[in-house]
Design a protein around this motif. Structure first.
Motif, mmCIF file in Angstrom:
data_model
loop_
_atom_site.group_PDB
_atom_site.id
_atom_site.type_symbol
_atom_site.label_atom_id
_atom_site.label_comp_id
_atom_site.label_asym_id
_atom_site.label_seq_id
_atom_site.Cartn_x
_atom_site.Cartn_y
_atom_site.Cartn_z
ATOM 1 N N TRP A 248 -0.122 12.881 5.351
ATOM 2 C CA TRP A 248 0.152 13.469 4.037
ATOM 3 C C TRP A 248 1.562 13.135 3.539
ATOM 4 O O TRP A 248 1.884 13.338 2.363
ATOM 5 N N ALA A 249 2.421 12.635 4.423
ATOM 6 C CA ALA A 249 3.789 12.279 4.032
ATOM 7 C C ALA A 249 3.867 10.869 3.458
ATOM 8 O O ALA A 249 4.963 10.309 3.321
ATOM 9 N N GLU A 250 2.731 10.302 3.108
ATOM 10 C CA GLU A 250 2.648 8.912 2.661
ATOM 11 C C GLU A 250 3.670 8.570 1.578
ATOM 12 O O GLU A 250 4.421 7.588 1.704
ATOM 13 N N GLN A 251 3.711 9.355 0.518
ATOM 14 C CA GLN A 251 4.602 9.033 -0.594
ATOM 15 C C GLN A 251 6.065 9.079 -0.167
ATOM 16 O O GLN A 251 6.857 8.186 -0.513
ATOM 17 N N GLU A 252 6.424 10.094 0.618
ATOM 18 C CA GLU A 252 7.806 10.223 1.069
ATOM 19 C C GLU A 252 8.190 9.087 2.023
ATOM 20 O O GLU A 252 9.302 8.559 1.964
ATOM 21 N N VAL A 253 7.262 8.711 2.910
ATOM 22 C CA VAL A 253 7.543 7.664 3.881
ATOM 23 C C VAL A 253 7.798 6.331 3.180
ATOM 24 O O VAL A 253 8.775 5.617 3.489
ATOM 25 N N PHE A 254 6.950 5.979 2.222
ATOM 26 C CA PHE A 254 7.128 4.693 1.553
ATOM 27 C C PHE A 254 8.323 4.703 0.598
ATOM 28 O O PHE A 254 8.979 3.669 0.396
ATOM 29 N N GLU A 357 -0.027 0.552 -2.580
ATOM 30 C CA GLU A 357 -1.104 -0.270 -3.123
ATOM 31 C C GLU A 357 -1.651 -1.214 -2.041
ATOM 32 O O GLU A 357 -2.866 -1.413 -1.934
ATOM 33 N N ILE A 358 -0.749 -1.768 -1.248
ATOM 34 C CA ILE A 358 -1.175 -2.630 -0.143
ATOM 35 C C ILE A 358 -1.960 -1.820 0.876
ATOM 36 O O ILE A 358 -3.027 -2.257 1.346
ATOM 37 N N GLU A 359 -1.460 -0.653 1.210
ATOM 38 C CA GLU A 359 -2.139 0.188 2.188
ATOM 39 C C GLU A 359 -3.533 0.588 1.698
ATOM 40 O O GLU A 359 -4.503 0.595 2.470
ATOM 41 N N ALA A 360 -3.645 0.900 0.407
ATOM 42 C CA ALA A 360 -4.938 1.292 -0.148
ATOM 43 C C ALA A 360 -5.951 0.151 -0.044
ATOM 44 O O ALA A 360 -7.129 0.378 0.283
ATOM 45 N N GLN A 361 -5.508 -1.063 -0.317
ATOM 46 C CA GLN A 361 -6.421 -2.205 -0.207
ATOM 47 C C GLN A 361 -6.805 -2.450 1.243
ATOM 48 O O GLN A 361 -7.957 -2.802 1.545
ATOM 49 N N TRP A 362 -5.855 -2.296 2.145
ATOM 50 C CA TRP A 362 -6.139 -2.408 3.587
ATOM 51 C C TRP A 362 -7.211 -1.409 3.993
ATOM 52 O O TRP A 362 -8.161 -1.750 4.709
ATOM 53 N N GLU A 363 -7.087 -0.177 3.542
ATOM 54 C CA GLU A 363 -8.090 0.847 3.874
ATOM 55 C C GLU A 363 -9.453 0.471 3.315
ATOM 56 O O GLU A 363 -10.485 0.652 3.985
ATOM 57 N N LEU A 435 -7.068 -9.554 3.131
ATOM 58 C CA LEU A 435 -5.958 -8.714 2.680
ATOM 59 C C LEU A 435 -4.799 -9.568 2.173
ATOM 60 O O LEU A 435 -4.264 -9.313 1.084
ATOM 61 N N THR A 436 -4.399 -10.598 2.923
ATOM 62 C CA THR A 436 -3.289 -11.420 2.446
ATOM 63 C C THR A 436 -3.678 -12.210 1.193
ATOM 64 O O THR A 436 -2.842 -12.434 0.315
ATOM 65 N N ASP A 437 -4.953 -12.612 1.092
ATOM 66 C CA ASP A 437 -5.412 -13.288 -0.125
ATOM 67 C C ASP A 437 -5.272 -12.368 -1.330
ATOM 68 O O ASP A 437 -4.819 -12.787 -2.409
ATOM 69 N N TRP A 438 -5.676 -11.118 -1.157
ATOM 70 C CA TRP A 438 -5.575 -10.138 -2.257
ATOM 71 C C TRP A 438 -4.116 -9.931 -2.654
ATOM 72 O O TRP A 438 -3.789 -9.897 -3.849
ATOM 73 N N ILE A 439 -3.247 -9.814 -1.683
ATOM 74 C CA ILE A 439 -1.825 -9.606 -1.978
ATOM 75 C C ILE A 439 -1.256 -10.799 -2.734
ATOM 76 O O ILE A 439 -0.512 -10.641 -3.709
ATOM 77 N N GLU A 440 -1.612 -12.010 -2.298
ATOM 78 C CA GLU A 440 -1.117 -13.210 -2.978
ATOM 79 C C GLU A 440 -1.566 -13.237 -4.438
ATOM 80 O O GLU A 440 -0.836 -13.701 -5.322
ATOM 81 N N GLN A 441 -2.773 -12.721 -4.700
ATOM 82 C CA GLN A 441 -3.264 -12.664 -6.073
ATOM 83 C C GLN A 441 -2.481 -11.661 -6.917
ATOM 84 O O GLN A 441 -2.340 -11.826 -8.133
ATOM 85 N N GLN A 442 -1.956 -10.616 -6.271
ATOM 86 C CA GLN A 442 -1.213 -9.589 -7.004
ATOM 87 C C GLN A 442 0.217 -10.003 -7.315
ATOM 88 O O GLN A 442 0.799 -9.548 -8.311
ATOM 89 N N ILE A 443 0.810 -10.835 -6.458
ATOM 90 C CA ILE A 443 2.236 -11.132 -6.572
ATOM 91 C C ILE A 443 2.651 -11.605 -7.967
ATOM 92 O O ILE A 443 3.633 -11.102 -8.525
ATOM 93 N N PRO A 444 1.927 -12.547 -8.599
ATOM 94 C CA PRO A 444 2.372 -12.987 -9.935
ATOM 95 C C PRO A 444 2.367 -11.866 -10.969
ATOM 96 O O PRO A 444 3.101 -11.944 -11.962
ATOM 97 N N HIS A 445 1.544 -10.851 -10.742
ATOM 98 C CA HIS A 445 1.407 -9.778 -11.723
ATOM 99 C C HIS A 445 2.380 -8.620 -11.497
ATOM 100 O O HIS A 445 2.616 -7.827 -12.416
ATOM 101 N N VAL A 446 2.928 -8.523 -10.300
ATOM 102 C CA VAL A 446 3.778 -7.355 -9.992
ATOM 103 C C VAL A 446 5.248 -7.710 -9.798
ATOM 104 O O VAL A 446 6.112 -6.838 -9.909
ATOM 105 N N THR A 447 5.540 -8.974 -9.520
ATOM 106 C CA THR A 447 6.939 -9.334 -9.319
ATOM 107 C C THR A 447 7.688 -9.365 -10.644
ATOM 108 O O THR A 447 7.100 -9.566 -11.712
ATOM 109 N N THR A 448 8.980 -9.177 -10.556
ATOM 110 C CA THR A 448 9.850 -9.159 -11.733
ATOM 111 C C THR A 448 11.005 -10.126 -11.483
ATOM 112 O O THR A 448 11.264 -10.520 -10.346
ATOM 113 N N PRO A 449 11.726 -10.517 -12.536
ATOM 114 C CA PRO A 449 12.825 -11.480 -12.347
ATOM 115 C C PRO A 449 13.881 -11.024 -11.351
ATOM 116 O O PRO A 449 14.527 -11.867 -10.719
#
Length: 500
Positions: A248-254, A357-363, A435-449
């Motif tokens: 339950w401490a998920e949000q605080e831990v991350f 978000e990564i953890e949720a996809q892993w689950e 999982l790593t394929d999914w993450i690679e697909q997300q990177i262009p959409h979530v990264t910032t300058p």
């Protein structure tokens, strides 16, 4: 007497009852030639020396692979002789094994080829006048940390004392000291290197700067190291251990992880490794390894982690060797098949939810498997890779990953699986890749300058199917250097491991 006919009958008989690929006649001949060239050091499948070595893997599934023979050299010259012999058998593949911690099939193991095990080339010495540790590749990190401790020094090494030495250093190596001194390989200043033609050369970071950089994270593509000269660092009592937090401490831990990565440069003596075990048992938990390079950690060293209540706290002051031994408890408790797969990711300042978000996809991907295989464990591990590590690496001459003093904060996500049925191998490897394929697909959409754009893979935790060298920005330069060192493709085409 010549052993080829006897060897052929013996070796082939041991493979005939299995579905494993039998050794070729050329491989059997090579085993025979090695016996003649290096007497008393070659072991066939019916010998106790063969079984002892082939059973000694962290991933017990690698013991299913059966090399035609195993060579256990005791000197660099014997390794050189072996390479000269193998140079005459151009169609024979081989692998080199140090401590046996690499879980990837075919890297430090062999099916039907030849295994060169460096388990007899081991030992650590220290020269206080030069402040250099001379470390041989055989054995595990407990064989290094313990002997150095009496001098009040250490070197960057495995965070568990059961990790192998040679492969760890060849892959770059993350340690609890990385925020202070860079990756473990960054402190290497000299290599006793056996090259493709069997010559033993001494590589110095000052006289061979390009090769030194390539060897720090370049695997075994340029040669096999039989001794490392490593700058030692002072060590005394340290503080650390594990704390376990409820799911339950998920949000605080991350949130604490996000904060720690950004601020690790303020106190580089602090280090953490965060593991999510939410799919391992009915009790959802986070296990965090803490480390501080002093007998006590000052208030604020671990930032927001200090504000979260744990339900189990095993942190305390220890010697460095005691801490690493305790960290290893449970890691090898039950023999299982095992795997790694990793991806290097940017810390995105404006997206602290990225870890969740990564953890949720892993689950989502692994939940069905976890529920139907209660005896298996597939964890995800978040390892801070702050900019200060890259800065320290650059200040020491750099490594194959191409880290610079201008890099921004990153973290490394490692997916680690442990399971028993051999039939599950492909399932675990495929789910990890998904999982790593999914993450690679997300990177262009979530990264910032403002986040790091260059994301080289971490060789030590990469899967066999990942293109580690292809992720290095200087790969073309390394290809040229590798060709100079290995013009016939002895390592690039025939040896186990990541090929350039």
């Amino acid at each position: 007497m010549a052993l080829s006919k006897v060897s052929l009958a013996l070796i082939l008989s041991l493979f005939s009852a299995s579905s494993l690929q039998a050794p070729t006649q050329s491989t059997v001949n090579a085993c025979d030639a090695l016996t003649q060239a290096i007497p008393g050091k070659l072991f066939n499948p019916r010998s106790s020396g063969y079984k002892e070595e082939n059973d000694d893997y962290w991933n017990v599934g690698l013991s299913d692979l059966k090399p035609a023979c195993i060579l256990k050299p005791t000197t660099s010259q014997e390794v050189g002789k072996a390479f000269q012999v193998l140079g005459e058998y151009t169609d024979v593949n081989f692998s080199v094994k140090s401590g046996g911690h690499d879980p990837n099939p075919g890297h430090a193991s062999s099916q039907g080829g030849i295994l060169i095990a460096l388990s007899k080339i081991k030992g650590t010495t220290y020269d206080k006048d030069t402040n250099l540790a001379q470390v041989k590749p055989g054995g595990q990190w407990k064989d290094v940390i313990g002997p150095l401790e009496q001098y009040g020094v250490t070197v960057g090494g495995g965070r568990l004392d059961t990790v192998g030495i040679g492969g760890y250093l060849a892959g770059g190596g993350l340690s609890f000291l990385s925020a202070q001194y860079g990756m473990a390989a960054d402190s290497i200043v000299g290599w006793e290197l056996v090259t493709a033609n069997g010559s033993v050369i001494n590589v110095n970071a000052k006289t061979h700067p390009d090769l030194a950089v390539a060897l720090r994270g370049g695997g075994n593509q340029y040669g096999v190291t039989t001794k490392f000269s490593i700058e030692a660092h002072p060590i005394g009592k340290v503080w650390g251990g594990i704390r376990v937090y409820a799911g339950w401490a998920e949000q605080e831990v991350f949130a604490a992880l996000h904060d720690f990565i950004a601020n690790n440069h303020k106190d580089p003596k602090a280090a953490v490794i965060l593991t999510s075990t939410k799919l391992v048992s009915d009790v959802e938990t986070y296990i965090i390894f803490f480390f501080y390079d002093a007998p006590e950690a000052p208030k604020g060293a671990f930032g927001k982690f200090e504000d979260i209540s744990s339900f189990l706290d095993l942190t305390q002051s220890d010697t460095y060797s005691e801490l690493l031994a305790k960290n290893s408890v449970g890691a090898d408790l039950l023999p299982t098949r095992a795997s790694f797969r990793s991806i290097t990711l940017p810390r995105i300042p404006s997206r602290p939810q990225f870890y969740q978000e990564i953890e949720a996809q892993w689950e989502t991907l692994f939940k069905d498997y976890a529920e139907s295989h209660p005896g298996s464990a597939v964890d995800i591990i978040f390892q801070p890779f702050p900019a200060v590590i890259a800065k320290n690496s650059a200040s020491r001459g750099g490594n194959a990953m191409g880290l610079t003093e201008n890099d921004k904060d990153r973290f490394i996500l490692t997916i680690t699986g442990q399971w028993t049925p051999a039939d599950d191998d492909n399932t675990i490897w495929d789910l990890s890749k998904q999982l790593t394929d999914w993450i690679e697909q997300q990177i262009p959409h979530v990264t910032t300058p403002e986040s790091e754009q260059y994301l080289p893979l971490f060789m030590n935790h990469a899967a066999f199917s990942q293109d580690v060298f292809g992720s290095y920005k200087d790969v073309e330069k390394f290809k040229v250097l590798q060709k100079e060192m290995d013009p016939t493709g002895f390592f690039a085409k025939r040896a186990g491991g990541f090929n350039i």
